[in-house]
Design an enzyme around this catalytic site. Structure first.
Site, PDB file in Angstrom:
ATOM      1  N   TYR A 175     -40.585  99.584-103.647  1.00 26.04           N
ATOM      2  CA  TYR A 175     -41.414  98.473-103.174  1.00 26.04           C
ATOM      3  C   TYR A 175     -42.914  98.644-103.357  1.00 26.04           C
ATOM      4  O   TYR A 175     -43.591  97.725-103.815  1.00 26.04           O
ATOM      5  CB  TYR A 175     -41.103  98.232-101.685  1.00 26.04           C
ATOM      6  CG  TYR A 175     -41.965  97.181-101.042  1.00 26.04           C
ATOM      7  CD1 TYR A 175     -41.883  95.850-101.444  1.00 26.04           C
ATOM      8  CD2 TYR A 175     -42.871  97.517-100.035  1.00 26.04           C
ATOM      9  CE1 TYR A 175     -42.694  94.881-100.860  1.00 26.04           C
ATOM     10  CE2 TYR A 175     -43.671  96.550 -99.447  1.00 26.04           C
ATOM     11  CZ  TYR A 175     -43.584  95.240 -99.865  1.00 26.04           C
ATOM     12  OH  TYR A 175     -44.375  94.293 -99.295  1.00 26.04           O
ATOM     13  N   GLY A 185     -53.475  97.746-100.327  1.00 30.75           N
ATOM     14  CA  GLY A 185     -54.287  97.586 -99.126  1.00 30.75           C
ATOM     15  C   GLY A 185     -55.204  96.400 -99.278  1.00 30.75           C
ATOM     16  O   GLY A 185     -55.974  96.341-100.239  1.00 30.75           O
ATOM     17  N   ASN A 239     -55.433 108.629 -99.540  1.00 30.05           N
ATOM     18  CA  ASN A 239     -54.204 107.827 -99.424  1.00 30.05           C
ATOM     19  C   ASN A 239     -53.130 108.721 -98.832  1.00 30.05           C
ATOM     20  O   ASN A 239     -52.840 109.777 -99.383  1.00 30.05           O
ATOM     21  CB  ASN A 239     -53.786 107.324-100.809  1.00 30.05           C
ATOM     22  CG  ASN A 239     -52.431 106.616-100.808  1.00 30.05           C
ATOM     23  OD1 ASN A 239     -51.737 106.616-101.813  1.00 30.05           O
ATOM     24  ND2 ASN A 239     -52.052 106.015 -99.705  1.00 30.05           N
ATOM     25  N   GLY A 240     -52.567 108.303 -97.718  1.00 26.11           N
ATOM     26  CA  GLY A 240     -51.535 109.110 -97.065  1.00 26.11           C
ATOM     27  C   GLY A 240     -51.791 109.134 -95.582  1.00 26.11           C
ATOM     28  O   GLY A 240     -52.479 108.269 -95.047  1.00 26.11           O
ATOM     29  N   CYS A 248     -52.987 102.667 -98.566  1.00 31.98           N
ATOM     30  CA  CYS A 248     -54.226 102.711 -99.331  1.00 31.98           C
ATOM     31  C   CYS A 248     -54.002 102.838-100.826  1.00 31.98           C
ATOM     32  O   CYS A 248     -52.970 103.320-101.281  1.00 31.98           O
ATOM     33  CB  CYS A 248     -55.041 103.938 -98.932  1.00 31.98           C
ATOM     34  SG  CYS A 248     -55.442 104.002 -97.206  1.00 31.98           S
TER      35      CYS A 248
END
Ligand code: SF4
Length: 496
Positions: A273, A53, A132-133, A27
């Site tokens: 990345y 995302g 996010n996570g 996310c």
């Protein structure tokens, strides 16, 4: 057509027909307060975070006259949050947004009910959150909450946070959010909003990123700095691991420390990345870190060759560093078709099976007869690496040498990154030499964990007694025990 079919045929999904061989960030999150029409800023911020995302996105705003409003959609931000009819429905000076790639929840089959932000109506007013996570004890929390009467609307782990807030006896949203997040294990960066406050929180280890920016009299929170640049906001600082910031027009920024202080364990893969190369992480340019990874890779794993070629786009900075360090010329041996997703709106199965060739093509005139070093960011299942190697050999390369800008990915991530099960990770089941044979390349080498740590600025490499980053997908050493997974039978690495 079902929502899942709609998604599978959307340009966003079709743009990545072979990307199941990459780890995917779950996310991106963004919030703005104190600006005219916050939704416009949030939409632009989410557009800059689209790499985190692509399945779906949502925005919630609050306007003093019109109250809370929200829009959630499948697909790209640019296709959904640019239309006047949509943006006019999102008035107000405060808003938050989320772009999603599903990990927890209905993986690969996103339902609209799983699209964030999530909203809850509390006795002191409404609040929305975007996460996010990944919550590593979400199954246990969900069971407990359902037993106590919570009615879940989604399959997402993040919804637990709203229900935990609802069960808190504190009399402000901020205190309820603290109570909720103290029950949550795992990795989280959260942006939340009430009618007047924008809130940002990072877990005690700071696994996922979150930064603060300033624009005019307003403030923004974002997963990455690249989303500040797009709206012309000034980067102020990172939200610290374990910190909660509460931002309002009346009180400015208040900093809280709701969790027990711990040593930071930021995700090292963000450097390799996930984050965009034009972002700044921990005061370091992501591009420069990736270039430095290429330098370390060339020092550790030299090879005689004629060309260094990146696997576009994520291998590019590391390939530049490899070329600079080795003195072997850098060349664009593989060309990426940037427009593939827009061209094939509804490809047939036959076309989709062409996989890698839809997106990447070999620069034949350059490659023919050459000994080629291919630099890629990671090897996950190895399926894409094999196809790329075949394309390079078909084009007449004399030799193919893979150099990988991360250590072998041997363990799944449980902190918000979609990873295949351990048995599907090539490096979990084969030695380096077995992988080389499996890929049928002349040589295959990965950067060492110490080399990666040096590239991110740790001159002495990894401190094995107390690692400076989360590197669990390489080392198997999880900084937070993945309790749900263990109860489903996942085996941690045996202690030495
Ligand atoms: S396990 Fe890997 S991808 Fe997941 S947070 Fe840790 S370093 Fe990042």
């Amino acid at each position: 057509m079902s929502p899942a079919d709609t998604l599978k045929n959307s340009p966003a999904f079709l743009a990545h027909p072979f990307d199941d061989d990459k780890l995917k960030e779950e996310c991106g999150i963004f919030g703005a307060v104190g600006v005219l029409d916050a939704a416009n800023f949030v939409a632009l911020g989410l557009h800059a975070l689209q790499h985190r995302g692509q399945e779906a996105g949502g925005i919630v705003v609050h306007d003093p006259e019109q109250g809370f409003n929200s829009v959630r959609r499948f697909g790209y931000v640019r296709d959904n949050f640019t239309k006047a009819s949509v943006m006019e429905a999102l008035p107000g000076p405060i808003g938050i947004g989320h772009v999603r790639y599903s990990t927890a929840g209905s993986k690969g089959n996103t339902a609209m009910r799983d699209v964030q932000p999530f909203f809850g109506e509390f006795s002191m007013g409404g609040a929305a959150i975007a996460h996010n996570g990944n919550i590593t004890n979400a199954d246990a929390l969900r069971r407990e909450l359902i037993e106590h009467g919570s009615i879940f609307q989604s399959s997402s782990d993040s919804e637990c946070i709203i229900h935990l807030m609802a069960r808190s006896f504190q009399n402000s949203h901020t205190e309820r959010l603290k109570d909720a997040l103290r029950r949550v294990e795992g990795a989280f960066s959260v942006v939340a909003m009430t009618r007047t406050k924008l809130i940002g929180v990072r877990d005690a280890l700071g696994v996922r990123p979150l930064v603060l920016g300033k624009i005019g009299d307003g403030w923004v929170l974002s997963s990455e700095t690249c989303a500040l640049d797009i709206i012309g906001a000034e980067f102020v600082r990172e939200i610290e691991p374990g910190e909660m910031v509460v931002i309002s027009a009346e009180n400015g920024i208040e900093s809280h420390r709701p969790f027990e202080q711990k040593k930071s364990r930021f995700c090292i893969f963000e450097h390799v990345y996930f984050s965009r190369p034009d972002s700044i992480l921990g005061g370091r340019s992501v591009y420069e870190t990736r270039r430095q990874i290429g330098v370390e890779l060339a020092r550790e794993n030299p090879v005689d060759a004629d060309l260094v070629c990146p696997v576009p786009d994520s291998g590019t900075p590391a390939a530049i560093g490899f070329s600079q360090e080795s003195g072997i010329p850098y060349a664009m041996g593989i060309i990426r078709n940037q427009y593939m997703g827009r061209t094939f709106i509804e490809p047939s199965e036959h076309i989709r099976n062409m996989g890698v060739r839809l997106k990447l093509n070999v620069n034949r005139a350059l490659i023919r007869g050459k000994r080629v070093i291919l630099v890629d960011d990671s090897v996950v299942r190895g399926t894409t690496s094999r196809k790329i190697k075949e394309m390079i050999l078909d084009a007449g390369a004399a030799e193919v040498h893979f150099r990988i800008a991360s250590p072998p990915t041997q363990w799944p991530c449980f902190y918000g990154v979609d990873t295949p099960q351990r048995e599907k990770l090539l490096a979990a089941t084969m030695s380096e030499e077995e992988m080389r044979k499996h890929l049928s390349v002349d040589s295959l080498k990965f950067i060492s964990l110490d080399g990666l740590y040096r590239a991110v600025g740790e001159a002495e490499g990894r401190n094995n007694a107390s690692p400076q980053y989360c590197d669990a997908c390489f080392s198997g050493q999880y900084p937070v025990e993945p309790s749900d997974q263990i109860s489903k039978g996942f085996k941690l690495q045996a202690a030495e």
